[in-house]
Write a protein that holds these residues in place. Structure first.
Motif, mmCIF file in Angstrom:
data_model
loop_
_atom_site.group_PDB
_atom_site.id
_atom_site.type_symbol
_atom_site.label_atom_id
_atom_site.label_comp_id
_atom_site.label_asym_id
_atom_site.label_seq_id
_atom_site.Cartn_x
_atom_site.Cartn_y
_atom_site.Cartn_z
ATOM 1 N N LYS A 176 0.809 -1.222 0.000
ATOM 2 C CA LYS A 176 0.000 0.000 0.000
ATOM 3 C C LYS A 176 0.844 1.275 0.000
ATOM 4 O O LYS A 176 0.332 2.367 -0.158
ATOM 5 N N GLY A 177 2.148 1.137 0.170
ATOM 6 C CA GLY A 177 3.012 2.313 0.162
ATOM 7 C C GLY A 177 3.052 3.006 1.520
ATOM 8 O O GLY A 177 2.358 2.620 2.452
ATOM 9 N N ILE A 178 3.888 4.034 1.603
ATOM 10 C CA ILE A 178 4.106 4.761 2.853
ATOM 11 C C ILE A 178 3.924 6.247 2.575
ATOM 12 O O ILE A 178 4.431 6.762 1.572
ATOM 13 N N ASP A 179 3.207 6.938 3.460
ATOM 14 C CA ASP A 179 3.030 8.386 3.301
ATOM 15 C C ASP A 179 4.388 9.078 3.249
ATOM 16 O O ASP A 179 5.302 8.752 4.013
ATOM 17 N N GLU A 180 4.456 10.073 2.383
ATOM 18 C CA GLU A 180 5.705 10.813 2.153
ATOM 19 C C GLU A 180 6.290 11.398 3.439
ATOM 20 O O GLU A 180 7.502 11.440 3.616
ATOM 21 N N GLN A 181 5.435 11.828 4.375
ATOM 22 C CA GLN A 181 5.904 12.450 5.619
ATOM 23 C C GLN A 181 6.766 11.502 6.446
ATOM 24 O O GLN A 181 7.595 11.939 7.228
ATOM 25 N N LEU A 237 12.207 6.839 8.354
ATOM 26 C CA LEU A 237 12.142 5.373 8.404
ATOM 27 C C LEU A 237 13.439 4.702 8.842
ATOM 28 O O LEU A 237 13.410 3.603 9.372
ATOM 29 N N THR A 238 14.575 5.364 8.626
ATOM 30 C CA THR A 238 15.846 4.751 9.019
ATOM 31 C C THR A 238 16.350 5.268 10.372
ATOM 32 O O THR A 238 17.489 5.026 10.745
ATOM 33 N N GLU A 239 15.477 5.974 11.089
ATOM 34 C CA GLU A 239 15.830 6.397 12.454
ATOM 35 C C GLU A 239 15.556 5.234 13.403
ATOM 36 O O GLU A 239 14.598 4.490 13.216
ATOM 37 N N PRO A 240 16.393 5.071 14.437
ATOM 38 C CA PRO A 240 16.156 3.971 15.370
ATOM 39 C C PRO A 240 14.812 4.110 16.088
ATOM 40 O O PRO A 240 14.439 5.203 16.494
ATOM 41 N N SER A 265 8.496 5.719 -2.135
ATOM 42 C CA SER A 265 7.231 5.002 -2.010
ATOM 43 C C SER A 265 6.120 5.762 -2.707
ATOM 44 O O SER A 265 6.117 6.994 -2.723
ATOM 45 N N CYS A 266 5.195 5.014 -3.297
ATOM 46 C CA CYS A 266 4.000 5.596 -3.902
ATOM 47 C C CYS A 266 2.790 4.927 -3.281
ATOM 48 O O CYS A 266 2.743 3.689 -3.225
ATOM 49 N N LYS A 267 1.831 5.725 -2.838
ATOM 50 C CA LYS A 267 0.615 5.164 -2.250
ATOM 51 C C LYS A 267 -0.041 4.212 -3.243
ATOM 52 O O LYS A 267 -0.116 4.503 -4.433
ATOM 53 N N ALA A 268 -0.460 3.071 -2.749
ATOM 54 C CA ALA A 268 -1.150 2.023 -3.518
ATOM 55 C C ALA A 268 -0.275 1.351 -4.584
ATOM 56 O O ALA A 268 -0.757 0.550 -5.363
ATOM 57 N N GLU A 269 1.018 1.707 -4.634
ATOM 58 C CA GLU A 269 1.898 1.082 -5.627
ATOM 59 C C GLU A 269 3.037 0.306 -4.983
ATOM 60 O O GLU A 269 3.555 -0.626 -5.560
ATOM 61 N N GLY A 270 3.470 0.741 -3.802
ATOM 62 C CA GLY A 270 4.536 0.021 -3.123
ATOM 63 C C GLY A 270 5.712 0.890 -2.742
ATOM 64 O O GLY A 270 5.715 2.101 -2.938
ATOM 65 N N THR A 271 6.719 0.227 -2.191
ATOM 66 C CA THR A 271 7.895 0.897 -1.652
ATOM 67 C C THR A 271 9.150 0.282 -2.248
ATOM 68 O O THR A 271 9.219 -0.930 -2.443
ATOM 69 N N THR A 272 10.131 1.121 -2.519
ATOM 70 C CA THR A 272 11.411 0.666 -3.063
ATOM 71 C C THR A 272 12.538 1.146 -2.155
ATOM 72 O O THR A 272 12.598 2.327 -1.812
ATOM 73 N N VAL A 273 13.404 0.221 -1.773
ATOM 74 C CA VAL A 273 14.599 0.569 -1.014
ATOM 75 C C VAL A 273 15.785 0.351 -1.952
ATOM 76 O O VAL A 273 15.930 -0.721 -2.554
#
Length: 183
Positions: A118-123, A128-131, A168-176
């Motif tokens: 579902k992706g992750i909100d841009e905010q 995301l990489t903070e402990p 990340s794009c909402k409803a499309e997924g996340t790329t690392v």
């Protein structure tokens, strides 16, 4: 019997948390020591998938020619395992499988892990990489980790002189995307 199983699961989770904390601390202090050897990333990925994702469908995009680099095998495996576990966990049930791709140009090796969730909100992306950061702080332990996995992945990439980026794009997924020096 049920309580014993639950207790064992909790103990295993705590042990995993402590291992991640110790590993992160080792890599983020000036005492960090990488055990670098020239390795085949193609072989490393194949071994990782066999050992940890045997019954899970993951698409790989690996070039025909081998990608070899001076890397710390154990830590690169740990990084990829974390990224793939996230991709599998967040992939939509009816979507195509997550994709792991490797590329190399003259100066850089690029490793990409993409899910079709579902992706992750841009905010949330910069954090995301903070402990201990979690997108949903109320989320139960069963649905996600302690917020250390992506932090550990970033620390491993940086210890190798590389970077970790998340899009990340909402409803499309996340790329690392991990970029590591080729030399």
């Amino acid at each position: 019997k049920k309580q014993k199983g639950e207790l064992n699961r909790e103990l295993n989770e705590m042990e995993h948390l402590i291992e991640e904390l110790l590993e992160t601390e080792r890599l983020s202090t000036r005492h960090r020591v990488l055990d670098k050897n020239e390795i085949s990333l193609k072989e490393l990925v194949q071994q990782l998938l066999e050992d940890n994702f045997g019954d899970v469908k993951i698409t790989t995009e690996i070039p025909g020619e081998d990608i070899r680099a001076e890397l710390d095998t154990t830590r690169i495996k740990l990084m990829l395992k974390n990224l793939l576990e996230n991709a599998v966990r967040h992939n939509a049930t009816d979507a195509k499988p997550p994709v792991l791709s490797l590329q190399q140009d003259q100066d850089e090796i690029t490793i990409t892990v993409k899910d079709f969730g579902k992706g992750i909100d841009e905010q949330h992306l910069p954090h995301l990489t903070e402990p201990f950061y979690r997108v949903d702080p109320a989320r139960q332990r069963q649905t996600g980790g302690y917020g250390l996995g992506l932090y550990l992945c970033r620390v491993i990439a940086e210890a190798h002189g590389g970077t970790l980026e998340i899009s990340s794009c909402k409803a499309e997924g996340t790329t690392v995307t991990i970029r590591l020096p080729a030399h």
